[in-house]
Scaffold this motif. Sequence first.
Motif, PDB file in Angstrom:
ATOM      1  N   ARG A   1    -103.347 -36.221  48.791  1.00  0.00           N
ATOM      2  CA  ARG A   1    -102.091 -36.008  48.014  1.00  0.00           C
ATOM      3  C   ARG A   1    -100.928 -35.596  48.738  1.00  0.00           C
ATOM      4  O   ARG A   1     -99.970 -36.034  48.644  1.00  0.00           O
ATOM      5  N   GLN A   2    -101.012 -34.813  49.930  1.00  0.00           N
ATOM      6  CA  GLN A   2     -99.949 -34.379  50.629  1.00  0.00           C
ATOM      7  C   GLN A   2     -99.265 -35.557  51.160  1.00  0.00           C
ATOM      8  O   GLN A   2     -97.897 -35.593  51.169  1.00  0.00           O
ATOM      9  N   THR A   3     -99.961 -36.709  51.622  1.00  0.00           N
ATOM     10  CA  THR A   3     -99.264 -37.575  52.480  1.00  0.00           C
ATOM     11  C   THR A   3     -98.329 -38.468  51.235  1.00  0.00           C
ATOM     12  O   THR A   3     -97.477 -38.691  51.405  1.00  0.00           O
ATOM     13  N   GLN A   4     -99.032 -38.511  50.128  1.00  0.00           N
ATOM     14  CA  GLN A   4     -98.602 -39.192  49.080  1.00  0.00           C
ATOM     15  C   GLN A   4     -97.279 -38.580  48.702  1.00  0.00           C
ATOM     16  O   GLN A   4     -96.356 -39.280  48.591  1.00  0.00           O
ATOM     17  N   VAL A   5     -97.291 -37.311  48.407  1.00  0.00           N
ATOM     18  CA  VAL A   5     -95.959 -36.421  47.821  1.00  0.00           C
ATOM     19  C   VAL A   5     -94.868 -36.799  49.088  1.00  0.00           C
ATOM     20  O   VAL A   5     -93.666 -36.970  48.887  1.00  0.00           O
ATOM     21  N   GLY A   6     -95.432 -36.627  50.559  1.00  0.00           N
ATOM     22  CA  GLY A   6     -94.612 -36.962  51.664  1.00  0.00           C
ATOM     23  C   GLY A   6     -93.786 -38.177  51.591  1.00  0.00           C
ATOM     24  O   GLY A   6     -92.742 -38.446  51.649  1.00  0.00           O
ATOM     25  N   GLN A   7     -94.730 -38.991  50.954  1.00  0.00           N
ATOM     26  CA  GLN A   7     -94.199 -40.739  50.848  1.00  0.00           C
ATOM     27  C   GLN A   7     -93.200 -40.651  49.939  1.00  0.00           C
ATOM     28  O   GLN A   7     -91.987 -41.274  50.053  1.00  0.00           O
ATOM     29  N   TRP A   8     -93.366 -39.973  48.867  1.00  0.00           N
ATOM     30  CA  TRP A   8     -92.436 -40.118  47.731  1.00  0.00           C
ATOM     31  C   TRP A   8     -91.130 -39.330  48.316  1.00  0.00           C
ATOM     32  O   TRP A   8     -89.792 -40.031  48.064  1.00  0.00           O
TER      33      TRP A   8
ATOM     34  N   GLY B   1     -90.198 -39.476  51.341  1.00  0.00           N
ATOM     35  CA  GLY B   1     -89.576 -40.669  52.089  1.00  0.00           C
ATOM     36  C   GLY B   1     -88.899 -41.543  51.429  1.00  0.00           C
ATOM     37  O   GLY B   1     -87.706 -41.842  51.792  1.00  0.00           O
ATOM     38  N   TYR B   2     -89.204 -42.074  50.071  1.00  0.00           N
ATOM     39  CA  TYR B   2     -88.598 -42.969  49.362  1.00  0.00           C
ATOM     40  C   TYR B   2     -87.369 -42.499  48.947  1.00  0.00           C
ATOM     41  O   TYR B   2     -86.304 -43.191  48.841  1.00  0.00           O
ATOM     42  N   ALA B   3     -87.344 -41.209  48.173  1.00  0.00           N
ATOM     43  CA  ALA B   3     -86.124 -40.623  47.943  1.00  0.00           C
ATOM     44  C   ALA B   3     -85.272 -40.573  48.873  1.00  0.00           C
ATOM     45  O   ALA B   3     -84.048 -40.739  48.515  1.00  0.00           O
ATOM     46  N   GLY B   4     -85.677 -40.130  50.051  1.00  0.00           N
ATOM     47  CA  GLY B   4     -84.787 -40.205  51.255  1.00  0.00           C
ATOM     48  C   GLY B   4     -84.177 -41.525  51.534  1.00  0.00           C
ATOM     49  O   GLY B   4     -82.732 -41.489  51.676  1.00  0.00           O
ATOM     50  N   GLY B   5     -84.616 -42.194  51.575  1.00  0.00           N
ATOM     51  CA  GLY B   5     -84.353 -43.672  51.991  1.00  0.00           C
ATOM     52  C   GLY B   5     -83.401 -44.131  50.846  1.00  0.00           C
ATOM     53  O   GLY B   5     -82.042 -44.401  50.962  1.00  0.00           O
ATOM     54  N   ALA B   6     -83.818 -43.888  49.567  1.00  0.00           N
ATOM     55  CA  ALA B   6     -82.599 -44.378  48.319  1.00  0.00           C
ATOM     56  C   ALA B   6     -81.447 -43.538  48.453  1.00  0.00           C
ATOM     57  O   ALA B   6     -80.462 -43.941  48.405  1.00  0.00           O
TER      58      ALA B   6
ATOM     59  N   TRP C   1     -90.595 -35.572  53.952  1.00  0.00           N
ATOM     60  CA  TRP C   1     -91.346 -36.634  54.355  1.00  0.00           C
ATOM     61  C   TRP C   1     -91.773 -36.510  55.860  1.00  0.00           C
ATOM     62  O   TRP C   1     -93.142 -36.442  56.119  1.00  0.00           O
ATOM     63  N   ALA C   2     -90.959 -36.095  56.620  1.00  0.00           N
ATOM     64  CA  ALA C   2     -91.447 -35.684  58.064  1.00  0.00           C
ATOM     65  C   ALA C   2     -92.442 -34.514  58.155  1.00  0.00           C
ATOM     66  O   ALA C   2     -93.441 -34.344  58.654  1.00  0.00           O
ATOM     67  N   ALA C   3     -91.939 -33.754  57.450  1.00  0.00           N
ATOM     68  CA  ALA C   3     -92.709 -32.452  57.366  1.00  0.00           C
ATOM     69  C   ALA C   3     -94.334 -32.668  56.464  1.00  0.00           C
ATOM     70  O   ALA C   3     -95.267 -31.875  57.187  1.00  0.00           O
ATOM     71  N   LEU C   4     -94.363 -33.199  55.566  1.00  0.00           N
ATOM     72  CA  LEU C   4     -95.576 -33.245  54.688  1.00  0.00           C
ATOM     73  C   LEU C   4     -96.414 -34.573  55.111  1.00  0.00           C
ATOM     74  O   LEU C   4     -97.481 -34.554  55.132  1.00  0.00           O
ATOM     75  N   ALA C   5     -95.706 -35.568  55.558  1.00  0.00           N
ATOM     76  CA  ALA C   5     -96.586 -36.700  56.233  1.00  0.00           C
ATOM     77  C   ALA C   5     -96.173 -37.147  57.553  1.00  0.00           C
ATOM     78  O   ALA C   5     -95.820 -38.333  57.774  1.00  0.00           O
ATOM     79  N   PRO C   6     -96.367 -36.341  58.656  1.00  0.00           N
ATOM     80  CA  PRO C   6     -95.888 -36.495  59.913  1.00  0.00           C
ATOM     81  C   PRO C   6     -96.492 -37.902  60.382  1.00  0.00           C
ATOM     82  O   PRO C   6     -95.771 -38.558  60.785  1.00  0.00           O
ATOM     83  N   ALA C   7     -97.617 -37.997  60.141  1.00  0.00           N
ATOM     84  CA  ALA C   7     -98.198 -39.307  60.833  1.00  0.00           C
ATOM     85  C   ALA C   7     -97.750 -40.524  60.208  1.00  0.00           C
ATOM     86  O   ALA C   7     -97.287 -41.460  60.843  1.00  0.00           O
ATOM     87  N   ASP C   8     -97.422 -40.395  59.032  1.00  0.00           N
ATOM     88  CA  ASP C   8     -96.976 -41.515  58.070  1.00  0.00           C
ATOM     89  C   ASP C   8     -95.534 -41.485  58.442  1.00  0.00           C
ATOM     90  O   ASP C   8     -95.085 -43.058  58.826  1.00  0.00           O
ATOM     91  N   PHE C   9     -94.642 -40.602  58.654  1.00  0.00           N
ATOM     92  CA  PHE C   9     -93.303 -40.773  59.023  1.00  0.00           C
ATOM     93  C   PHE C   9     -93.564 -41.353  60.324  1.00  0.00           C
ATOM     94  O   PHE C   9     -92.581 -42.274  60.812  1.00  0.00           O
TER      95      PHE C   9
ATOM     96  N   ALA D   1     -75.682 -37.687  47.966  1.00  0.00           N
ATOM     97  CA  ALA D   1     -76.486 -38.479  48.143  1.00  0.00           C
ATOM     98  C   ALA D   1     -76.994 -38.492  49.744  1.00  0.00           C
ATOM     99  O   ALA D   1     -78.091 -38.626  50.067  1.00  0.00           O
ATOM    100  N   LEU D   2     -75.867 -38.208  50.572  1.00  0.00           N
ATOM    101  CA  LEU D   2     -76.364 -37.993  51.989  1.00  0.00           C
ATOM    102  C   LEU D   2     -77.306 -36.734  52.159  1.00  0.00           C
ATOM    103  O   LEU D   2     -78.418 -36.843  52.771  1.00  0.00           O
ATOM    104  N   THR D   3     -77.104 -35.754  51.531  1.00  0.00           N
ATOM    105  CA  THR D   3     -77.873 -34.548  51.556  1.00  0.00           C
ATOM    106  C   THR D   3     -79.220 -34.866  50.964  1.00  0.00           C
ATOM    107  O   THR D   3     -80.337 -34.428  51.538  1.00  0.00           O
ATOM    108  N   ILE D   4     -79.260 -35.425  49.832  1.00  0.00           N
ATOM    109  CA  ILE D   4     -80.696 -35.956  49.172  1.00  0.00           C
ATOM    110  C   ILE D   4     -81.485 -36.835  50.285  1.00  0.00           C
ATOM    111  O   ILE D   4     -82.642 -36.556  50.517  1.00  0.00           O
ATOM    112  N   GLY D   5     -80.851 -37.525  50.960  1.00  0.00           N
ATOM    113  CA  GLY D   5     -81.143 -38.553  51.753  1.00  0.00           C
ATOM    114  C   GLY D   5     -81.984 -37.751  53.011  1.00  0.00           C
ATOM    115  O   GLY D   5     -83.239 -37.758  53.346  1.00  0.00           O
TER     116      GLY D   5
END
Lengths: 241, 541, 307
Positions: free
Chosen positions: B8-15, B17-22, B55-63, B44-48
């Motif tokens: 789950r942690q990775t999944q949260v991290g990915q979310w 990540g998507y928010a950051g990208g958006a 993302w990097a913190a929760l899912a480092p490998a994924d990141f 927007a920049l701050t959110i990103g």
Amino acid sequence: MNGTWVVFRREVGQYFASPIAYLIAAALLLVTGLYFNADLTFSVGTKPAEPALIPLLLSFAMVFCAPLLTMRLLAEERREGTLELLLTAPVSDGAIVLGKFLSAWFYYTILLALTFIYQIILVSITQPDMGHTMAAYIGIWLYGGATLAVGILFSAITENQIVAAFLSIALLFILWMGELIGQIITNLELAEVVRQLTLIGHFTSSFAVGLIRAEDIAYYAGITALMLFIAIRVVESNRWR
Amino acid sequence: MNKQIIIRQTQVGQWFGYAGGAGLMAALVGFIAQSGLTEFVGIALTIGLIGLFFWAALAPADFRAFVSGRQMRYSTGAVFGTLLLLGVVALTYVILQRAVITLDMTEGQRFSLSTETRAVLNRVVYPMRITGFYSPRLLSQREIDDQFFRLYEVETDGLITREYIDPEQQPALAQRYSVTFDGEIFLSYVNADGSTDFSTTTRVPISESQERDMTGAIARQLISGTLTVYFERSHGERDPLDSTQEGMSGINGGIQESGLITQPFDLQQVASVGGDLPTDASAFILARPLTDFSDSEIAVIDRYLKRGGALFIMSDVLFNADAFLRQDGKFNQFLWNNYGLRALDAAIVDPVSSQDTPLDIVSAAVYTDSAIAARLDSGDTPTLFRLARAVEISSNPPANTPNGRIVLSSPQSYGETNLKQLGETNTYAFDPEDIQGPLTSVAWAYNQKTGAKILLVGDSDFATNGQVLTGGNSILFTDGVAWLTGYGDQINYAPQAYRTGLPLMFVTGQTLDAIAFVTVILMPGLVLLTGFIVWTRRIRA
Amino acid sequence: MIDVQNLSKTYGTFAAVDRLSFKAEAGEVVGLLGPNGAGKTTTMRMLTGFMPPSAGSARIAGYDILNDSLEVRRRVGYLPERVPVYPDMTVQGYIQFWANLRGVRDARRQTERVLESVHLLERRKTLIRNLSKGMRQRLGLAQALVHDPPVVILDEPTIGIDPQQVIEVRQSVRALGEKHTVLFSTHILSEAEQVCDRVIIINHGRILAQGTPATLRQQLQPGDHLYVQISGASSAAGQRLLAEIEGVQQVQPQGIGFHVRAAVRANLRGDIAQRVVQAGYQLEELRPVAMTLEDIFLDLLGREEGA
């Protein structure tokens, strides 16, 4: 890193071993030479030599030259099947693309250096604005790098060299059109933004007038990095598609 | 794509990540659409960035996999990686663009301000605005100019601002500024409410020397309204409001455009009540009075000069008995006694240095050692006087009152003293009574103690609408006024940028041929030859 | 050295390789045998890291082909089906390029060694465009061997070259087995039989059979194959006679005799001899037929197509 270096060396060797490269160089020298002489004859006694003459000419010439220089780099490998060997060699895809890009840029740098003869001639007959010229050359060097990166990207996308060249000429031409964008878009703000996105917009009003701006360097470096990144992803996609 | 195993942690991290990208994308779009670092872009920049961080913190490998593109199974990884890079590039670009880091490589330091300009800018205390009218066709030019104008804004900490207007989109505004061509620049003071003070709007000239143009305009703006020039009106002078060929509306307009105020002055009336010239009179112009001055009038002028006044005298050859500044008249005597300067009752005849007739005198020599004549090069910009009066300077002037000549006729010229004959029959000939040339037609005097300045010109046509644009006539007038009013001291400066302009090229045809041979034939030929050698060696291999 | 587990590659619904599993031990020469389009090239491309499997996994020298692609690629020498060359390079330049790219130490010496071994040393200054097809094939082989990899993967190395060169290449491959694990694909049975320690027959991406050429022959020979020559009977009569014998499944004329396929049972030959003689003919020859791998292969394919 080693992979980049090996690929770079092979590609550079390829450039200098093929008669085409010499033909391109000779043609470029001929065109720039004619242009230089025309400007010289025109300037004598009336105005100082135009410092950014050759870079300005090249900014247009690269629209056609960059695709010619890069079209074969990946498209040919793909067509000839050598890409299969390259991709199964223990080097990263990034090293392959980077090595090829650097070789094209190196060849382009040599071409640029050749045109420096005009500056030497100017120094010997008058007192040209060398600082201005250097800025323009640095600019066109970075500009050239970005156009070559665009060429590499299209070479990575298709296995047909002609298609690669055609597509990148089309894109580069659009990016070059920035100079004329104001004649198409009547909205000043929009035109301004569009111009900021184009390659030429970061050359004619800064490097070409002797001004080096950090943002322009960032723009060209960014475009180059982006194009190479996408090209690497495209090459890499072979592995996961 | 079997993702059930992912913790789950990775999944949260990915979310995240998507928010950051958006967020980054939104920031980019916002920046382009609103062309600036607006609040929206900032948020927007701050959110990103926060999204990316978590993302990097929760899912480092994924990141890591995304960033390095190693997660090849997902093409979205590549797309996302590209977008991320795009965001980083755009961000870097924007930051650098805001930071304005430039390096001026030109030899003439075209994109740097000279110390002289800085000195002028130091005097700016009220906000000014540079207004440029550029159509979209001149985008490139606008950017080049803007980089220069920006220096003014930076140097004055924003006192001088820039605005650009598309004359095609805002024709009414363009008309308000009376824009005549694309790329025209104006300079105005800004009102307290931020609006343009149109009463102060002046046109910035555009020449090779951009810095001189702009700094000059600012300097003029700075002193505008502080200098007033008075035109004498009670002795039949030429009319500064008359726009015919004989009138002087041109120079009047020119003075006003330079930021000076012009006022009429009735000498006769003021003298009759024992008055004085106003205290703000920077110069007093006598544009060819027809009749000579009375004692009381001379007294007014004398008092004015003694408190540091400046007198611009234009005196024509006149044929009436009570002519202004006749040789033995009181005013002429006054000038000679106090300032070592007088007019002669002689018309210059120059058979050598003249135009249509020997009476149309072209300056044969110019003393360029004074501020007035610095720009008067007799070769390029000769003055043209139609019927010029000879003037004379004293070789033994009063104490502390140096004087000098400016315009001379040729050695072959002479001063026709028989004005009666000249006036009645328009004939002239050299006879023993006449004065042998060269003769002076323009002279100046300056009292170092009082600061009084006098410029005496033996002609008035040169400043009329019909003649002022001929040769160096306008230079003589404007630089004369500038010297008299002290205007020149305030705006004249030599921008270092153009002190050393690039030299012109002078090359012989032979050299050109040699260069053409080397560059068009030899160089490409050598390269071709090398290619041929390489090719043949390859073929044999 | 090579351990393939359920390796699959699907394009949409089409399975180019379907749950392929096999192993190759160190020093083994393994042949992938199958008709064109059987999935041989796809399998090899997956093993070399050129394309990813859709499912399943494979390990080469202990490294996973997906997760440790770089380590795998370091240990594999690969010769694709169509030998990819740079026509404008010299022989030496080409080999040295691959040596450098694969991080070979002392690339120059290794290049010469490997060129020597494929008999191209004297042509090292020649442009590749001027090489014959066979020489290019050997050049490709040299390229695959220059870094002395533990695993060598060769995709149809004998295709399109003349017979003399085919023999040379086969000998080279055979010789490789002494030091390397070789995975080698071909659609020619005799070649696999000659070269390989072990043959894996695949079609439609699936393994049909695997084993040494000898065991394959043994395992797959489905029944007895006999050659029977009878004198005194017409061809048709002879065929009818033989077909009536119990257990005989198929009788085909072969030369002046017949090829008889029959289920395995006791005393078949005795029965045949007896019936021939009973019918008043003479039995000229009766011998077992040793089936070639080719026969087995075609047999297998035929059965698969029928199924």
